[in-house]
Enzyme design. Structure first.
Site, PDB file in Angstrom:
ATOM      1  N   HIS A 162       0.835  -1.219   0.000  1.00  0.00           N
ATOM      2  CA  HIS A 162       0.000   0.000   0.000  1.00  0.00           C
ATOM      3  C   HIS A 162       0.862   1.259   0.000  1.00  0.00           C
ATOM      4  CE1 HIS A 162      -3.322  -2.724   1.184  1.00  0.00           C
ATOM      5  NE2 HIS A 162      -2.394  -3.267   1.950  1.00  0.00           N
ATOM      6  N   SER A 283      14.424  22.234 -15.019  1.00  0.00           N
ATOM      7  CA  SER A 283      13.216  23.009 -15.296  1.00  0.00           C
ATOM      8  C   SER A 283      13.636  24.378 -15.800  1.00  0.00           C
ATOM      9  CB  SER A 283      12.390  23.143 -14.017  1.00  0.00           C
ATOM     10  OG  SER A 283      11.544  24.274 -14.112  1.00  0.00           O
ATOM     11  N   LYS A 289      15.237  22.323  -9.664  1.00  0.00           N
ATOM     12  CA  LYS A 289      14.668  21.035 -10.042  1.00  0.00           C
ATOM     13  C   LYS A 289      15.607  20.148 -10.835  1.00  0.00           C
ATOM     14  CE  LYS A 289      10.622  20.222 -10.569  1.00  0.00           C
ATOM     15  NZ  LYS A 289       9.314  19.794 -10.253  1.00  0.00           N
ATOM     16  N   GLU A 296       9.925   8.963 -16.412  1.00  0.00           N
ATOM     17  CA  GLU A 296       8.540   9.344 -16.709  1.00  0.00           C
ATOM     18  C   GLU A 296       8.155   8.946 -18.132  1.00  0.00           C
ATOM     19  OE1 GLU A 296       7.544  13.433 -15.384  1.00  0.00           O
ATOM     20  OE2 GLU A 296       9.363  13.247 -14.201  1.00  0.00           O
TER      21      GLU A 296
END
Ligand code: ARG
Length: 434
Positions: A162, A283, A289, A296
Site C-alpha cells: 500500500h 526546469s 529542479k 517518466e
C-alpha cells in the site's frame, strides 16, 4: 510490353485508368513497409533458388534474378534506391527495380507466389529478428539488475505494501523482483518466436499453387522450423503480431512499474535514489529542479505499447478469410512497439547503471514505521508458542506503547514489554533491530 502504361505495371492488365491520388495515398504502404526490405530480398532469393532447383525457371534466370536482388540490397543500403508511393509497397518497389536492372526475366520471380504469402513471410522474418534483438536487450537489463542485487545484498530498505513501509527487505530483493519479471517477459517473447517460426511461402494468394514447388526447401533456407500447415490460415494469420504486441506491452508495463518507483524514490521526500545528470532534465523556471524525465517517459510510453496491441487486435476482429487489405495495417504498430520498447529498455539500463542509491536514507526509512513488528510477532509464536492471532495482538500493544513513547521498537525497555507479555526475554532484541 503490352501493359497499359496509365495503370499499375504490376497488376494493371485489366485497368484503363490510373488510381486517383487519394486512392494511391490510402493504398500505399511503402512509407512503412520499406523496413521489410531486407526480409523481402532474402525471401525472394530463397524463392528464386527453389524455382530453379525445381526446374520451374532456368538456372541462369535464377542467377540473373539473384544478382539483381543483391544489387538492389546494395542500393538500399547505400541510400541510392528510390522508393515510390506509386509502386504501393516494398514488394512492388523491389520487383519494379529488378525489372529495370535485368529486364523481363524479373517477371519470372513472382511465379508460384503472391504478395499475400510474400508479405506474411517477410513480416514473420522481421518479427523474429525483432524478438531476438529485444531478448538481448532484456537480458542486458537483467544483468544490470543482477549487478545491483549483488552490490546491495546487505543494504536494507523498507519493503512496501500500500506504499506504506511494511517489512524491512534488501535493495537486492527489490531489484531482483524486476529481474524475475523481465525473465518471464523474455520467455514470453521466445515462446511467441517459437510459434511464429513457420513459413507461409508457397501458400500463394490463398489456395496454394499448381507448380511443383518445394516448401520445405524455402522454409529451411529462411530458418523456419517448417512450412505452415494451411494456406488460407498462413496468408491471413496475424496472431503472431498480436502476441508480439502483447509481449512488448507486458514488458513495457513491467518497466513502467520500475519507472514509477524510480520517480518516487527520486523525490526529496523519499531521497532513495539520485539520478545522474545525463539521465535527468532541469526546469526552465525552477532552478532547483532535477526531473526524472527518462523514467517518466518509460512510464508514459506504456500508453503507446498498450494502444498498439489494441489497434492490431481491432484490425483482426471479425476479419473473414483469407487475405484482406485490412491486413496491411499490421506493420506500423509492430514496428512502433519494437522501437518504443527498445528505447525503454536502453533508457532503463542507462538510468540504473548511473544512479546513486542512497542506502543510508533507505536504512533510516526502514527503521521508521515499526517495520520489524511482524518479526516480533513471529518471535512470540516461535519462542513462546503463542497462536499467531494472539501474537499479533500482543505486538499491536507493544507498537502502541512505542508510539506513545515516540521511540523505535528496539529502544523499548525489556521490562516495559514484559508488562504486556511477561514471558518476553532479552532475546527479542535480535528481531527488533533492522
Ligand atoms: N502491401 C500489402 C500488405 O502489406 C501486400 C499484400 C497485398 N496483397 C493484395 N492482395 N493486395 O498487406
Amino acid at each position: 510490353m503490352t501493359q497499359n502504361q496509365k495503370s499499375n505495371q504490376m497488376w494493371g492488365g485489366r485497368f484503363e485508368d490510373r488510381p486517383s491520388d487519394i486512392m494511391e495515398q490510402i493504398n500505399a504502404s511503402i512509407g512503412i513497409d520499406k523496413r521489410l526490405w531486407r526480409q523481402d530480398i532474402t525471401g525472394s532469393i530463397a524463392h528464386a533458388e527453389m524455382l530453379a532447383k525445381q526446374d520451374i525457371i532456368a538456372q541462369d534466370e535464377a542467377k540473373k534474378i539473384i544478382d539483381g536482388l543483391n544489387k538492389i540490397a546494395e542500393e538500399i543500403e547505400t541510400g541510392a534506391f528510390e522508393f515510390k508511393a506509386s509502386l504501393e509497397d516494398i514488394h512492388m518497389n523491389i520487383e519494379a527495380r529488378l525489372r529495370e536492372l535485368i529486364g523481363d526475366t524479373a517477371g519470372k520471380l513472382h511465379t508460384a507466389r503472391s504478395r499475400n504469402d510474400q508479405v506474411a513471410t517477410d513480416f514473420r522474418l522481421w518479427t523474429r529478428n525483432a524478438i531476438d534483438e529485444l531478448c538481448i536487450l532484456i537480458e542486458e537489463l537483467q544483468d544490470t539488475l543482477g549487478d545491483l542485487s549483488e552490490k546491495h545484498k546487505k543494504d536494507v530498505m523498507p519493503g512496501f505494501t500500500h506504499l506504506q513501509a511494511a517489512q524491512p527487505v534488501t535493495l537486492a530483493l527489490h531489484m531482483d523482483a524486476y529481474a524475475c519479471m523481465l525473465n518471464r517477459d523474455k520467455l514470453r517473447f521466445k515462446d511467441c518466436r517459437g510459434r511464429l517460426n513457420t513459413s507461409p511461402l508457397g501458400s500463394a494468394a490463398l489456395a496454394g499453387t499448381p507448380y511443383p514447388i518445394d516448401r520445405d526447401y524455402t522454409a529451411q533456407k529462411l530458418g523456419f522450423d517448417r512450412p505452415t500447415h494451411n494456406t488460407m490460415d498462413a496468408v491471413s494469420a496475424r496472431d503472431f503480431a498480436n502476441e508480439f504486441l502483447f509481449c512488448a506491452a507486458q514488458t513495457g508495463l513491467h518497466l513502467s512499474r520500475l519507472a514509477e518507483e524510480i520517480i518516487i524514490w527520486a523525490t526529496p521526500q523519499f531521497g532513495f535514489i539520485q539520478l545522474s545528470d545525463s539521465w535527468s532534465t532541469g526546469s526552465s523556471i525552477m532552478p532547483q529542479k532535477k526531473n526524472p524525465d527518462a523514467a517518466e517517459l518509460v512510464r508514459g510510453k506504456t500508453g503507446r505499447l498498450n494502444g498498439n496491441l489494441v489497434q492490431m487486435m481491432t484490425v483482426m476482429k471479425a476479419l473473414p478469410l483469407a487475405y484482406n487489405k485490412d491486413l496491411q495495417e499490421d506493420k506500423e504498430s509492430v514496428f512502433d512497439s519494437y522501437d518504443t520498447l527498445r528505447l525503454c529498455l536502453l533508457a532503463m539500463k542507462g538510468m540504473l547503471e548511473t544512479a546513486t542509491f542512497k542506502t543510508d536514507a533507505m536504512r533510516k526509512s526502514a527503521e521508521m514505521g515499526y517495520t520489524t513488528a511482524t518479526a516480533l510477532a513471529d518471535w512470540l509464536v516461535m519462542n513462546l508458542g503463542l497462536p499467531f492471532r494472539d501474537a499479533h495482538h500482543v505486538t499491536g500493544a507493544i507498537v502502541k506503547m512505542a508510539e506513545r513513547k515516540s521511540c523505535k521498537l528496539d529502544e523499548l525497555d525489556l521490562t516495559a514489554m514484559q508488562e504486556i507479555e511477561p514471558r518476553i526475554t532479552n532475546d527479542i532484541f535480535k528481531v527488533l533491530k533492522i
